[in-house]
Design an enzyme around this catalytic site. Structure first.
Site, short mmCIF file in Angstrom:
data_model
loop_
_atom_site.label_atom_id
_atom_site.label_comp_id
_atom_site.label_asym_id
_atom_site.label_seq_id
_atom_site.Cartn_x
_atom_site.Cartn_y
_atom_site.Cartn_z
N PHE A 83 47.58 32.67 54.64
CA PHE A 83 47.63 32.77 56.10
C PHE A 83 46.22 32.75 56.71
CE2 PHE A 83 51.43 35.12 54.73
CZ PHE A 83 52.41 34.67 55.60
N ALA A 84 45.20 32.96 55.89
CA ALA A 84 43.85 33.18 56.44
C ALA A 84 43.39 31.97 57.22
CB ALA A 84 42.88 33.48 55.30
N THR A 136 50.67 24.57 60.71
CA THR A 136 51.13 24.58 62.10
C THR A 136 51.69 23.22 62.52
OG1 THR A 136 50.30 24.76 64.36
CG2 THR A 136 48.72 24.07 62.73
N ASP A 137 52.52 23.23 63.58
CA ASP A 137 53.00 21.96 64.14
C ASP A 137 51.90 21.23 64.91
OD1 ASP A 137 52.85 23.68 66.34
OD2 ASP A 137 54.94 23.40 66.98
N GLU A 138 50.79 21.93 65.21
CA GLU A 138 49.74 21.31 66.03
C GLU A 138 49.06 20.13 65.33
OE1 GLU A 138 47.23 23.73 68.38
OE2 GLU A 138 48.79 25.21 68.76
N TYR A 162 40.85 23.23 66.37
CA TYR A 162 41.74 24.06 65.53
C TYR A 162 42.73 23.17 64.79
CZ TYR A 162 45.97 26.72 64.43
OH TYR A 162 47.07 27.23 63.79
N LYS A 166 43.16 22.47 60.71
CA LYS A 166 44.40 22.74 59.95
C LYS A 166 44.90 21.45 59.29
CE LYS A 166 46.49 26.10 59.75
NZ LYS A 166 46.43 27.29 58.83
N ASN A 192 54.83 31.18 67.11
CA ASN A 192 55.45 32.47 66.78
C ASN A 192 55.20 33.47 67.90
OD1 ASN A 192 55.41 33.08 63.23
ND2 ASN A 192 55.52 31.12 64.24
N ARG A 292 43.38 23.85 79.82
CA ARG A 292 42.73 23.77 78.51
C ARG A 292 42.37 22.31 78.25
NH1 ARG A 292 46.47 25.92 73.67
NH2 ARG A 292 45.50 27.91 74.09
P1 NAD Z 1 45.70 35.57 63.19
O1 NAD Z 1 44.49 35.01 63.86
O2 NAD Z 1 46.48 36.64 63.86
O3 NAD Z 1 45.29 36.13 61.74
C1 NAD Z 1 44.41 35.45 60.89
C2 NAD Z 1 43.97 36.44 59.81
O4 NAD Z 1 43.10 35.75 58.90
C3 NAD Z 1 43.17 37.63 60.36
O5 NAD Z 1 43.64 38.82 59.78
C4 NAD Z 1 41.74 37.33 59.92
O6 NAD Z 1 40.97 38.50 59.72
C5 NAD Z 1 41.97 36.56 58.64
N1 NAD Z 1 40.85 35.68 58.27
C6 NAD Z 1 40.17 34.82 59.08
N2 NAD Z 1 39.20 34.20 58.37
C7 NAD Z 1 39.30 34.63 57.09
C8 NAD Z 1 38.60 34.34 55.89
N3 NAD Z 1 37.60 33.45 55.88
N4 NAD Z 1 38.98 34.96 54.75
C9 NAD Z 1 39.99 35.89 54.75
N5 NAD Z 1 40.66 36.21 55.87
C10 NAD Z 1 40.34 35.59 57.02
O7 NAD Z 1 46.61 34.31 62.86
P2 NAD Z 1 48.21 34.17 62.82
O8 NAD Z 1 48.70 33.84 64.17
O9 NAD Z 1 48.76 35.33 62.09
O10 NAD Z 1 48.34 32.85 61.94
C11 NAD Z 1 48.36 32.95 60.50
C12 NAD Z 1 48.45 31.54 59.95
O11 NAD Z 1 49.63 30.91 60.43
C13 NAD Z 1 47.29 30.64 60.36
O12 NAD Z 1 46.95 29.84 59.27
C14 NAD Z 1 47.85 29.78 61.49
O13 NAD Z 1 47.23 28.52 61.50
C15 NAD Z 1 49.30 29.67 61.06
N6 NAD Z 1 50.28 29.50 62.16
C16 NAD Z 1 50.28 30.34 63.24
C17 NAD Z 1 51.25 30.20 64.23
C18 NAD Z 1 51.30 31.11 65.43
O14 NAD Z 1 52.07 30.84 66.37
N7 NAD Z 1 50.56 32.20 65.48
C19 NAD Z 1 52.20 29.17 64.13
C20 NAD Z 1 52.15 28.32 63.02
C21 NAD Z 1 51.20 28.50 62.04
O1 DAU Z 2 52.17 25.71 67.65
C1 DAU Z 2 51.69 26.64 66.73
C2 DAU Z 2 50.40 27.25 67.25
O2 DAU Z 2 50.78 28.15 68.29
C3 DAU Z 2 49.59 27.96 66.18
O3 DAU Z 2 49.17 27.02 65.23
C4 DAU Z 2 48.38 28.66 66.81
O4 DAU Z 2 47.69 29.40 65.82
C5 DAU Z 2 48.88 29.60 67.89
O5 DAU Z 2 47.78 30.22 68.54
C6 DAU Z 2 49.71 28.83 68.91
O6 DAU Z 2 48.89 27.88 69.64
P1 DAU Z 2 49.07 27.66 71.23
O7 DAU Z 2 47.82 27.08 71.75
O8 DAU Z 2 50.34 26.95 71.52
O9 DAU Z 2 49.27 29.21 71.68
P2 DAU Z 2 48.67 30.07 72.90
O10 DAU Z 2 49.39 31.38 72.87
O11 DAU Z 2 47.19 30.08 72.91
O12 DAU Z 2 49.17 29.23 74.16
C7 DAU Z 2 50.55 28.93 74.36
C8 DAU Z 2 50.64 28.06 75.59
O13 DAU Z 2 50.27 28.83 76.74
C9 DAU Z 2 49.68 26.87 75.58
O14 DAU Z 2 50.30 25.77 76.21
C10 DAU Z 2 48.50 27.34 76.42
C11 DAU Z 2 49.15 28.26 77.43
N1 DAU Z 2 48.30 29.38 77.90
C12 DAU Z 2 47.71 30.17 76.97
C13 DAU Z 2 46.91 31.23 77.37
C14 DAU Z 2 46.22 32.11 76.35
C15 DAU Z 2 48.16 29.61 79.26
O15 DAU Z 2 48.72 28.89 80.11
N2 DAU Z 2 47.36 30.66 79.65
C16 DAU Z 2 46.71 31.46 78.77
O16 DAU Z 2 45.98 32.37 79.21
#
Ligand code: NAD
Ligand code: DAU
Length: 364
Positions: A83-84, A136-138, A162, A166, A192, A292
């Site tokens: 996940f890192a 990620t789907d991105e 980003y 990925k 998520n 953005r």
């Molecule tokens: P997050 O930013 O909340 O957590 C990332 C974690 O990784 C943190 O605890 C951070 O300390 C750790 N980390 C960062 N750099 C590191 C390193 N070099 N070595 C060890 N640990 C390190 O992220 P998240 O939202 O929990 O996402 C986790 C994974 O899932 C990521 O790979 C992200 O791309 C992927 N993902 C996230 C989402 C989403 O919606 N959040 C969706 C799809 C995929």
């Molecule tokens: O799709 C999966 C991805 O979802 C993951 O890979 C990323 O780690 C995760 O951060 C997330 O990316 P997004 O860019 O979609 O998430 P975020 O919560 O930053 O933004 C969601 C949407 O909301 C996006 O269209 C941008 C918009 N947004 C976000 C913020 C922070 C706003 O309009 N205002 C804001 O202040």
């Protein structure tokens, strides 16, 4: 049968900590949790595991080969779940270098260590060993309003630093499968939401600002679409992939839940109105700010492969998950205060201070 050990990286972040907590709750594995504790990783996320002898936390970097080698030698895991990552798109726009370092270089180091370890395992353990890379789907870029959702065969077209980092990591994972036969699995998941998500992300940011009576900053016209999945459903999908996924394959994971950002914010405002009628209507706080750069217009996941082949389904209806998420944040003000300290306030100033309040119409 002896409980397996899993090396989980990034297990102090949002999804990783949800995964670790539920794996321990269900007694699925002993967990070695390697996390660098960047601004996004918090020991508070693991407090529930205090006193659990089958959860070993190690502060460190996935890019530190000597450390990863030593952990693999000592703990002999049956799987690595990665996940890192640096995970916030806006941060990747203001500072891409760290994203390349962790998401690309770090992933390659982790893969190389995994390869060394796997080659030394005795045949039965080598056959069962898995590396699960959480992506990620991105990586697929953006969809038009009438395009079909992303499948595992969609072309990679990342648009943010980003997403590009990925995508590069996913390609490295594939290469380690094709070239070295390392038993890897990749998952590409949609957005998520749920407990323990960092307050820099859309839903917790809006909850925090809405509760405090601060503006709700909507990028551009707010009609961008994301496909939302409750975090626990993602964790269940990952366990299913780990258990039954075919090495070398990739699996898309999504919630069949496309919503515009304005839909999400309006739903939250209605929940906040019900919880705090004295501050209603919270929708008055919605403020359009400049967009953005490179903002992807729409994500949508076709998750039919994981449903068909591995029998996974999302279980949490969006309305139920959102209400549960709001309740969790309201009940965990101490957690929010710990996570949203000085560094987070500086980020808010950096990211939002320079945005103009004008409405920007018509994204890509
Ligand atoms: P997050 O930013 O909340 O957590 C990332 C974690 O990784 C943190 O605890 C951070 O300390 C750790 N980390 C960062 N750099 C590191 C390193 N070099 N070595 C060890 N640990 C390190 O992220 P998240 O939202 O929990 O996402 C986790 C994974 O899932 C990521 O790979 C992200 O791309 C992927 N993902 C996230 C989402 C989403 O919606 N959040 C969706 C799809 C995929
Ligand atoms: O799709 C999966 C991805 O979802 C993951 O890979 C990323 O780690 C995760 O951060 C997330 O990316 P997004 O860019 O979609 O998430 P975020 O919560 O930053 O933004 C969601 C949407 O909301 C996006 O269209 C941008 C918009 N947004 C976000 C913020 C922070 C706003 O309009 N205002 C804001 O202040």
């Amino acid at each position: 049968m002896q409980m397996p050990t899993w090396l989980v990286t990034g297990g102090a972040g949002f999804i990783g900590s949800n995964f670790v907590r539920s794996a321990r709750r269900e007694g699925l594995a002993r967990i070695v949790n390697l996390d660098k504790l960047t601004y996004a990783g918090h020991p508070e996320n693991l407090e529930e595991l205090g006193g659990d002898g089958d959860h070993v936390f190690v502060r460190g970097d996935i890019g530190d080969a000597a450390l990863v080698d030593a952990l693999l030698r000592e703990h002999q895991p049956a799987a690595i779940v990665n996940f890192a990552a640096e995970s916030h798109v806006d941060r990747s726009i203001l500072g891409p270098a760290e994203f390349i370092q962790t998401n690309v270089v770090g992933t390659q180091v982790l893969l190389q260590c995994a390869l060394r370890y796997w080659k030394e395992l005795e045949p039965r353990r080598a056959q069962a060993f898995r590396v699960l890379h959480v992506s990620t789907d991105e990586v697929y870029g953006t969809l038009g309003a009438n395009d079909a959702p992303f499948t595992e065969d969609s072309q990679y077209r990342p648009n943010s630093p980003y997403a590009a980092s990925k995508a590069a990591a996913d390609h490295l994972v594939r290469a380690y499968s094709q070239t070295f036969s390392l038993p890897v699995l990749t998952t590409n998941c949609s957005n998520n939401y749920g407990p323990y998500q960092h307050p820099e992300k859309l839903i917790p940011l809006m909850i925090g600002n809405g509760t405090a009576g601060r503006p709700l900053p909507v990028y551009g016209d707010g009609l961008q679409i994301r496909d939302w999945l409750y975090v626990q459903d993602h964790c269940e999908a990952l366990c299913r992939v780990l258990e039954r996924g075919v090495p070398g394959e990739t699996y898309n994971i999504g919630g069949d839940c496309e919503r515009t950002n304005l839909d999400i914010i309006s739903s939250l405002c209605r929940l906040l109105d019900a919880a705090h009628p004295q501050s209603a209507p919270h929708a008055r706080l919605i403020t359009h700010v400049s967009d953005r750069p490179g903002h992807d217009r729409r994500y949508a996941i076709d998750a039919s492969k994981i449903k068909r082949e591995l029998g996974w389904q999302p279980r949490t209806a969006f309305g139920e998950g959102l209400a549960r998420t709001l309740d969790w944040y309201e009940a965990h003000a101490g957690w929010v205060a710990a996570v949203a300290g000085g560094a987070h306030q500086r980020w808010i100033e950096t990211n939002y201070g320079g945005r103009s309040p004008a409405v920007e119409r018509g994204g890509r």
